[in-house]
Design a protein around this motif. Structure first.
Motif, PDB file in Angstrom:
ATOM      1  N   VAL A 138     126.487   3.915  81.144  1.00  0.00           N
ATOM      2  CA  VAL A 138     126.216   5.366  81.621  1.00  0.00           C
ATOM      3  C   VAL A 138     124.896   5.771  80.723  1.00  0.00           C
ATOM      4  O   VAL A 138     124.807   5.505  79.541  1.00  0.00           O
ATOM      5  CB  VAL A 138     127.354   6.134  81.487  1.00  0.00           C
ATOM      6  CG1 VAL A 138     127.839   6.302  80.055  1.00  0.00           C
ATOM      7  CG2 VAL A 138     127.051   7.577  81.818  1.00  0.00           C
ATOM      8  N   ASP A 142     127.462   8.402  75.641  1.00  0.00           N
ATOM      9  CA  ASP A 142     128.454   9.683  75.337  1.00  0.00           C
ATOM     10  C   ASP A 142     127.962  10.061  73.932  1.00  0.00           C
ATOM     11  O   ASP A 142     127.499   9.365  73.135  1.00  0.00           O
ATOM     12  CB  ASP A 142     129.951   9.079  75.092  1.00  0.00           C
ATOM     13  CG  ASP A 142     130.907   9.978  74.687  1.00  0.00           C
ATOM     14  OD1 ASP A 142     130.615  11.301  74.824  1.00  0.00           O
ATOM     15  OD2 ASP A 142     132.017   9.668  74.108  1.00  0.00           O
ATOM     16  N   THR A 146     119.845  15.127  74.563  1.00  0.00           N
ATOM     17  CA  THR A 146     118.864  14.999  75.665  1.00  0.00           C
ATOM     18  C   THR A 146     117.879  16.120  75.641  1.00  0.00           C
ATOM     19  O   THR A 146     118.239  17.181  75.214  1.00  0.00           O
ATOM     20  CB  THR A 146     119.690  14.947  76.978  1.00  0.00           C
ATOM     21  OG1 THR A 146     120.126  16.162  77.323  1.00  0.00           O
ATOM     22  CG2 THR A 146     120.758  13.925  77.027  1.00  0.00           C
ATOM     23  N   LEU A 156     122.649  12.130  85.487  1.00  0.00           N
ATOM     24  CA  LEU A 156     123.678  10.949  84.997  1.00  0.00           C
ATOM     25  C   LEU A 156     123.090   9.809  85.713  1.00  0.00           C
ATOM     26  O   LEU A 156     122.909   9.958  86.820  1.00  0.00           O
ATOM     27  CB  LEU A 156     125.281  11.390  85.135  1.00  0.00           C
ATOM     28  CG  LEU A 156     125.482  12.448  83.965  1.00  0.00           C
ATOM     29  CD1 LEU A 156     126.830  13.098  84.279  1.00  0.00           C
ATOM     30  CD2 LEU A 156     125.882  11.782  82.707  1.00  0.00           C
ATOM     31  N   GLU A 157     123.367   8.625  84.923  1.00  0.00           N
ATOM     32  CA  GLU A 157     123.357   7.329  85.838  1.00  0.00           C
ATOM     33  C   GLU A 157     124.563   6.524  85.347  1.00  0.00           C
ATOM     34  O   GLU A 157     124.475   6.148  84.216  1.00  0.00           O
ATOM     35  CB  GLU A 157     121.910   6.601  85.489  1.00  0.00           C
ATOM     36  CG  GLU A 157     121.784   5.202  86.125  1.00  0.00           C
ATOM     37  CD  GLU A 157     120.716   4.330  85.889  1.00  0.00           C
ATOM     38  OE1 GLU A 157     119.694   4.490  86.716  1.00  0.00           O
ATOM     39  OE2 GLU A 157     120.901   3.736  84.790  1.00  0.00           O
ATOM     40  N   PHE A 158     125.259   6.061  86.413  1.00  0.00           N
ATOM     41  CA  PHE A 158     126.413   5.407  86.310  1.00  0.00           C
ATOM     42  C   PHE A 158     126.156   4.022  86.843  1.00  0.00           C
ATOM     43  O   PHE A 158     125.893   3.946  87.976  1.00  0.00           O
ATOM     44  CB  PHE A 158     127.902   5.791  86.867  1.00  0.00           C
ATOM     45  CG  PHE A 158     128.246   7.241  86.339  1.00  0.00           C
ATOM     46  CD1 PHE A 158     128.753   7.388  85.226  1.00  0.00           C
ATOM     47  CD2 PHE A 158     127.741   8.396  86.893  1.00  0.00           C
ATOM     48  CE1 PHE A 158     129.153   8.555  84.555  1.00  0.00           C
ATOM     49  CE2 PHE A 158     128.161   9.437  86.366  1.00  0.00           C
ATOM     50  CZ  PHE A 158     128.785   9.605  85.328  1.00  0.00           C
ATOM     51  N   CYS A 175     131.793  16.638  86.950  1.00  0.00           N
ATOM     52  CA  CYS A 175     130.591  17.119  86.235  1.00  0.00           C
ATOM     53  C   CYS A 175     130.729  18.659  85.987  1.00  0.00           C
ATOM     54  O   CYS A 175     130.442  19.380  86.751  1.00  0.00           O
ATOM     55  CB  CYS A 175     129.343  16.534  86.888  1.00  0.00           C
ATOM     56  SG  CYS A 175     129.025  15.085  87.210  1.00  0.00           S
ATOM     57  N   HIS A 193     123.672   7.979  90.767  1.00  0.00           N
ATOM     58  CA  HIS A 193     122.960   8.855  90.159  1.00  0.00           C
ATOM     59  C   HIS A 193     123.508  10.150  90.570  1.00  0.00           C
ATOM     60  O   HIS A 193     123.993  10.539  91.722  1.00  0.00           O
ATOM     61  CB  HIS A 193     121.382   8.867  90.642  1.00  0.00           C
ATOM     62  CG  HIS A 193     120.823   7.627  90.133  1.00  0.00           C
ATOM     63  ND1 HIS A 193     119.269   7.183  90.436  1.00  0.00           N
ATOM     64  CD2 HIS A 193     120.961   6.639  89.240  1.00  0.00           C
ATOM     65  CE1 HIS A 193     118.902   6.189  89.713  1.00  0.00           C
ATOM     66  NE2 HIS A 193     119.964   5.933  89.031  1.00  0.00           N
ATOM     67  N   TRP A 208     131.526  15.091  81.474  1.00  0.00           N
ATOM     68  CA  TRP A 208     131.794  14.216  82.791  1.00  0.00           C
ATOM     69  C   TRP A 208     132.948  13.561  82.762  1.00  0.00           C
ATOM     70  O   TRP A 208     133.389  12.981  81.633  1.00  0.00           O
ATOM     71  CB  TRP A 208     130.398  13.568  83.414  1.00  0.00           C
ATOM     72  CG  TRP A 208     130.139  12.521  82.340  1.00  0.00           C
ATOM     73  CD1 TRP A 208     129.294  12.601  81.230  1.00  0.00           C
ATOM     74  CD2 TRP A 208     130.610  11.218  82.061  1.00  0.00           C
ATOM     75  NE1 TRP A 208     129.227  11.516  80.464  1.00  0.00           N
ATOM     76  CE2 TRP A 208     130.163  10.429  80.974  1.00  0.00           C
ATOM     77  CE3 TRP A 208     131.687  10.417  82.721  1.00  0.00           C
ATOM     78  CZ2 TRP A 208     130.160   9.162  80.737  1.00  0.00           C
ATOM     79  CZ3 TRP A 208     131.896   8.961  82.606  1.00  0.00           C
ATOM     80  CH2 TRP A 208     131.155   8.638  81.366  1.00  0.00           C
TER      81      TRP A 208
END
Length: 490
Positions: A138, A142, A146, A156-158, A175, A193, A208
């Motif tokens: 991700v 964590d 940012t 976010l990118e998972f 989220c 995304h 999240w």
């Protein structure tokens, strides 16, 4: 006697002897299962697990030896005996991708007195042997610091190990405080995304989570629930005001767009038709700039953002002539990343617009009065033979624009003042020989008599709505004089 009959008699005799001596049945209990082999796949969501015995068993003791477990814990089942078969029915449906284990551990007893100690495990799947998906990575990770994400930015990118079911995964994703959740799927639904529906706040922790209700495309649940957070504290520089200057509208384009600096700073004054330019140290949020400016006394207007770091405040009207102002730029304004300036920025400045004054008043007889004072009595020759004409010229402290000269002239009034029975007068002639001088002829005046002076009140209206020169200047207050009408002999 035949041989076979002799053997039968012997067998019966042996059995009778054994029973009479208390010997038990030594035959083993035969057990088989469904699923029969390790890593078999049950075909349906509610397929039964079956343990088959070759003899009738003691039910309660046998059921206590049997258990089905998975990585999610014990599986709840309903049990039912069908003849010598123990049938296990799952209360909830089997989940694809889950590795289940049928565990037989303990001693089982048959009704005919035999027993069987068993220790056996049979792993199996249901519906599909596809593995459970898991979150590979991700971004941001964590606890990562940012920037402040703006509306429509990817937050976010998972990345998942398997192609995911979109609907269940989106429902399982939470989220907090990121606005409307906007998602985008990539790489055959391996990558998700999340795009923010609003600009996030600076110096804020955003959380999240994805629950196990997220399924792979084959229906296997997420191996475990995952969660994390990121903190928008990467930008630590607060915005500040670098300069405040007066601006003039221009047809040429420059650093301030279609405005040009009129001076180096606003403290030297704000002139007519000028705007107030403000430069900031960082790109600013346009919406917060609209509410950033306040003035004392009031100076209504609007804000135009000229560039990422520059804005101009455009007053709706010129400032009051020769008036001191306080400009406050609110400390709550934000940069484009959401950081507030913090402290109010306060600046004192004056209006660079002088008030109108009368420099001189002179009549046809060349009687000149320099800077006549408000309310003073001015003796002025009247051409009674020519119709009671009063002729005079006034010289002002500032020029009048040509387009306002007529309006300014007709705002000047002359009325009988004393005695009350004097007839009205009228304007016969007006001309501007110069932009700062006006000549007027009034007719119908009457010369006073011995013991009875005649007075006429000459009025030039003041204030913003009074007599103005078109460049923002006007008389601070109503200016008036008493004209005493006299003849030549006086």
């Amino acid at each position: 006697m035949c041989r076979w009959r002799i053997e039968l008699v012997l067998h019966l005799f042996v059995l009778a002897v054994l029973n009479s001596c208390g010997f038990i049945d030594l035959r083993p209990i035969e057990v088989s299962t469904v699923p029969a082999e390790a890593y078999s796949v049950l075909p349906e969501s509610y397929s039964f697990v079956v343990i088959h015995f070759d003899t009738e068993m003691l039910k309660a003791e046998t059921e206590g030896v049997v258990k089905i477990v998975s990585s999610l814990g014990s599986v709840e089942t309903d049990t039912e005996w069908q003849g010598n078969d123990l049938v296990l029915k799952p209360v909830s449906s089997w989940l694809p991708g889950i590795r289940y284990v049928l565990r037989l551990s303990g001693t089982m007893y048959s009704k005919d007195g035999r027993d069987l100690f068993i220790s056996k495990e049979i792993p199996f799947f249901a519906i599909s042997p596809s593995p459970m998906p898991y979150l590979k990575s991700v971004v941001p990770s964590d606890g990562e610091s940012t920037e402040v994400f703006s509306r429509d930015d990817k937050v976010l990118e998972f990345v998942f190990s398997e192609s995911m079911d979109r609907r269940s995964t989106e429902a399982a994703l939470s989220c907090d405080s990121m606005g409307d959740k906007i998602v985008e799927w990539l790489d055959d639904d391996h990558v998700l995304h999340v795009i923010t529906g609003k600009t996030l706040s600076p110096w804020t922790s955003y959380r999240w989570s994805i629950s196990e209700k997220a399924l792979s495309r084959d229906g296997a649940p997420l191996a475990r629930a995952v969660s994390g957070r990121f903190i928008t504290d990467l930008d630590a520089e607060f915005p500040r005001v670098l300069k405040i200057i007066p601006l003039l509208k221009s047809e040429a384009l420059g650093d301030w767009g279609c405005w040009l600096p009129a001076d180096l700073n606003l403290e030297k004054g704000l002139g007519p038709s000028q705007g107030i330019g403000v430069e900031f140290s960082k790109p600013m949020d346009g919406e917060s700039l609209k509410r950033a400016f306040s003035f004392e006394p009031s100076l209504p207007g609007r804000v135009d953002q000229l560039s990422a770091t520059k804005a101009v405040y455009i007053p709706d009207r010129n400032p009051e002539a020769e008036t001191n102002y306080t400009l406050k730029i609110n400390g709550d304004i934000k940069d484009s990343g959401g950081l507030k300036m913090g402290n109010d920025n306060v600046l004192l400045f004056s209006s660079d617009i002088p008030q109108l004054k009368i420099m001189s008043f002179y009549s046809a007889e060349d009687t000149v009065i320099l800077k006549p004072e408000r309310g003073m009595v001015i003796k002025t020759y009247i051409d009674e033979a020519g119709g009671g004409v009063l002729r005079f010229t006034m010289h002002f402290s500032l020029p009048f624009k040509e387009e306002v000269q007529n309006d300014a002239a007709f705002r000047i009034t002359l009325e009988p003042f004393f005695p009350g029975n004097l007839p009205p007068v009228s304007l016969r002639f007006v001309r501007w020989p110069y932009t700062d001088q006006i000549r007027m002829d009034w007719e119908g005046l009457q010369i006073g008599k011995p013991g009875e002076s005649h007075y006429y009140r000459l009025v030039l209206p003041g204030g913003r709505n009074g007599m103005a020169n078109g460049d923002g200047s006007y008389f601070k207050e109503e200016t008036w004089f008493l004209i005493e009408a006299v003849g030549n002999e006086e």
